[in-house]
Scaffold this motif. Structure first.
Motif, PDB file in Angstrom:
ATOM      1  N   TYR A   1       0.812  -1.217   0.000  1.00  0.00           N
ATOM      2  CA  TYR A   1       0.000   0.000   0.000  1.00  0.00           C
ATOM      3  C   TYR A   1       0.850   1.273   0.000  1.00  0.00           C
ATOM      4  O   TYR A   1       0.309   2.378  -0.066  1.00  0.00           O
ATOM      5  N   GLU A   2       2.161   1.091   0.150  1.00  0.00           N
ATOM      6  CA  GLU A   2       3.094   2.219   0.219  1.00  0.00           C
ATOM      7  C   GLU A   2       2.743   3.189   1.349  1.00  0.00           C
ATOM      8  O   GLU A   2       2.661   4.397   1.175  1.00  0.00           O
ATOM      9  N   VAL A   3       2.519   2.603   2.529  1.00  0.00           N
ATOM     10  CA  VAL A   3       2.239   3.367   3.741  1.00  0.00           C
ATOM     11  C   VAL A   3       3.116   2.812   4.858  1.00  0.00           C
ATOM     12  O   VAL A   3       3.807   1.806   4.684  1.00  0.00           O
ATOM     13  N   THR A   4       3.074   3.450   6.011  1.00  0.00           N
ATOM     14  CA  THR A   4       3.889   2.996   7.140  1.00  0.00           C
ATOM     15  C   THR A   4       3.221   1.824   7.859  1.00  0.00           C
ATOM     16  O   THR A   4       2.010   1.607   7.760  1.00  0.00           O
ATOM     17  N   TYR A   5       4.040   1.089   8.593  1.00  0.00           N
ATOM     18  CA  TYR A   5       3.542  -0.025   9.393  1.00  0.00           C
ATOM     19  C   TYR A   5       2.427   0.425  10.351  1.00  0.00           C
ATOM     20  O   TYR A   5       1.387  -0.229  10.426  1.00  0.00           O
ATOM     21  N   PRO A   6       2.622   1.546  11.111  1.00  0.00           N
ATOM     22  CA  PRO A   6       1.551   1.971  12.027  1.00  0.00           C
ATOM     23  C   PRO A   6       0.228   2.270  11.304  1.00  0.00           C
ATOM     24  O   PRO A   6      -0.844   2.033  11.859  1.00  0.00           O
ATOM     25  N   THR A   7       0.306   2.754  10.075  1.00  0.00           N
ATOM     26  CA  THR A   7      -0.915   3.026   9.316  1.00  0.00           C
ATOM     27  C   THR A   7      -1.643   1.714   9.020  1.00  0.00           C
ATOM     28  O   THR A   7      -2.872   1.627   9.164  1.00  0.00           O
ATOM     29  N   VAL A   8      -0.911   0.689   8.636  1.00  0.00           N
ATOM     30  CA  VAL A   8      -1.515  -0.614   8.365  1.00  0.00           C
ATOM     31  C   VAL A   8      -2.064  -1.221   9.652  1.00  0.00           C
ATOM     32  O   VAL A   8      -3.147  -1.793   9.673  1.00  0.00           O
ATOM     33  N   ARG A   9      -1.313  -1.067  10.751  1.00  0.00           N
ATOM     34  CA  ARG A   9      -1.768  -1.602  12.040  1.00  0.00           C
ATOM     35  C   ARG A   9      -3.095  -0.944  12.449  1.00  0.00           C
ATOM     36  O   ARG A   9      -4.016  -1.619  12.917  1.00  0.00           O
ATOM     37  N   LEU A  10      -3.194   0.370  12.262  1.00  0.00           N
ATOM     38  CA  LEU A  10      -4.419   1.086  12.587  1.00  0.00           C
ATOM     39  C   LEU A  10      -5.578   0.589  11.725  1.00  0.00           C
ATOM     40  O   LEU A  10      -6.682   0.372  12.212  1.00  0.00           O
ATOM     41  N   ARG A  11      -5.316   0.392  10.439  1.00  0.00           N
ATOM     42  CA  ARG A  11      -6.364  -0.097   9.539  1.00  0.00           C
ATOM     43  C   ARG A  11      -6.823  -1.492   9.952  1.00  0.00           C
ATOM     44  O   ARG A  11      -8.020  -1.788   9.953  1.00  0.00           O
ATOM     45  N   LEU A  12      -5.875  -2.354  10.312  1.00  0.00           N
ATOM     46  CA  LEU A  12      -6.224  -3.697  10.761  1.00  0.00           C
ATOM     47  C   LEU A  12      -7.041  -3.635  12.055  1.00  0.00           C
ATOM     48  O   LEU A  12      -8.046  -4.346  12.196  1.00  0.00           O
ATOM     49  N   ASP A  13      -6.643  -2.777  12.983  1.00  0.00           N
ATOM     50  CA  ASP A  13      -7.386  -2.633  14.244  1.00  0.00           C
ATOM     51  C   ASP A  13      -8.822  -2.188  13.987  1.00  0.00           C
ATOM     52  O   ASP A  13      -9.764  -2.681  14.610  1.00  0.00           O
ATOM     53  N   ARG A  14      -8.999  -1.263  13.059  1.00  0.00           N
ATOM     54  CA  ARG A  14     -10.356  -0.794  12.733  1.00  0.00           C
ATOM     55  C   ARG A  14     -11.167  -1.880  12.046  1.00  0.00           C
ATOM     56  O   ARG A  14     -12.361  -2.012  12.282  1.00  0.00           O
ATOM     57  N   LEU A  15     -10.524  -2.661  11.230  1.00  0.00           N
ATOM     58  CA  LEU A  15     -11.196  -3.770  10.568  1.00  0.00           C
ATOM     59  C   LEU A  15     -11.631  -4.816  11.597  1.00  0.00           C
ATOM     60  O   LEU A  15     -12.748  -5.338  11.535  1.00  0.00           O
ATOM     61  N   ILE A  16     -10.774  -5.076  12.559  1.00  0.00           N
ATOM     62  CA  ILE A  16     -11.120  -5.998  13.646  1.00  0.00           C
ATOM     63  C   ILE A  16     -12.346  -5.473  14.391  1.00  0.00           C
ATOM     64  O   ILE A  16     -13.273  -6.226  14.702  1.00  0.00           O
TER      65      ILE A  16
END
Length: 99
Positions: free
Chosen positions: A38-53
């Motif tokens: 996605y060409e984003v930072t790890y924390p950005t992906v972690r936040l997206r995963l947390d919201r998806l959860i």
């Protein structure tokens, strides 16, 4: 014979969320790999995963408590902050005698 039954939690997700889940699985759950894709930072992906959860958990609450589901949906969509959501849910449960 193959029967296509989509679980309710999955049916409530947006196409973009399903695409993220597919990429996540194909990347063997590597958030670092997803961040690169996605060409984003790890924390950005972690936040997206947390919201998806949270979205997935929320779908389990919909049938049981529509009000709680509404509060969680507002929090997940950044309409209210999580602390406010916790307070509202807690007070609602006290009123209902659940806590």
């Amino acid at each position: 014979m193959k029967i296509n039954i989509i679980p309710e939690w999955m049916a409530n997700l947006e196409e973009e969320d399903l695409s993220f889940i597919k990429r996540f699985i194909l990347a063997s759950g590597s958030l670092k790999e997803i961040a690169n894709q996605y060409e984003v930072t790890y924390p950005t992906v972690r936040l997206r995963l947390d919201r998806l959860i949270q979205k997935i958990k929320m779908s389990d609450d919909i049938a049981n408590e529509p009000y709680i589901s509404l509060i969680k949906r507002l929090a997940v969509n950044d309409k209210i902050d999580f602390e406010t959501a916790k307070i509202l849910v807690s007070e609602y449960k006290k009123m209902k005698g659940v806590e």
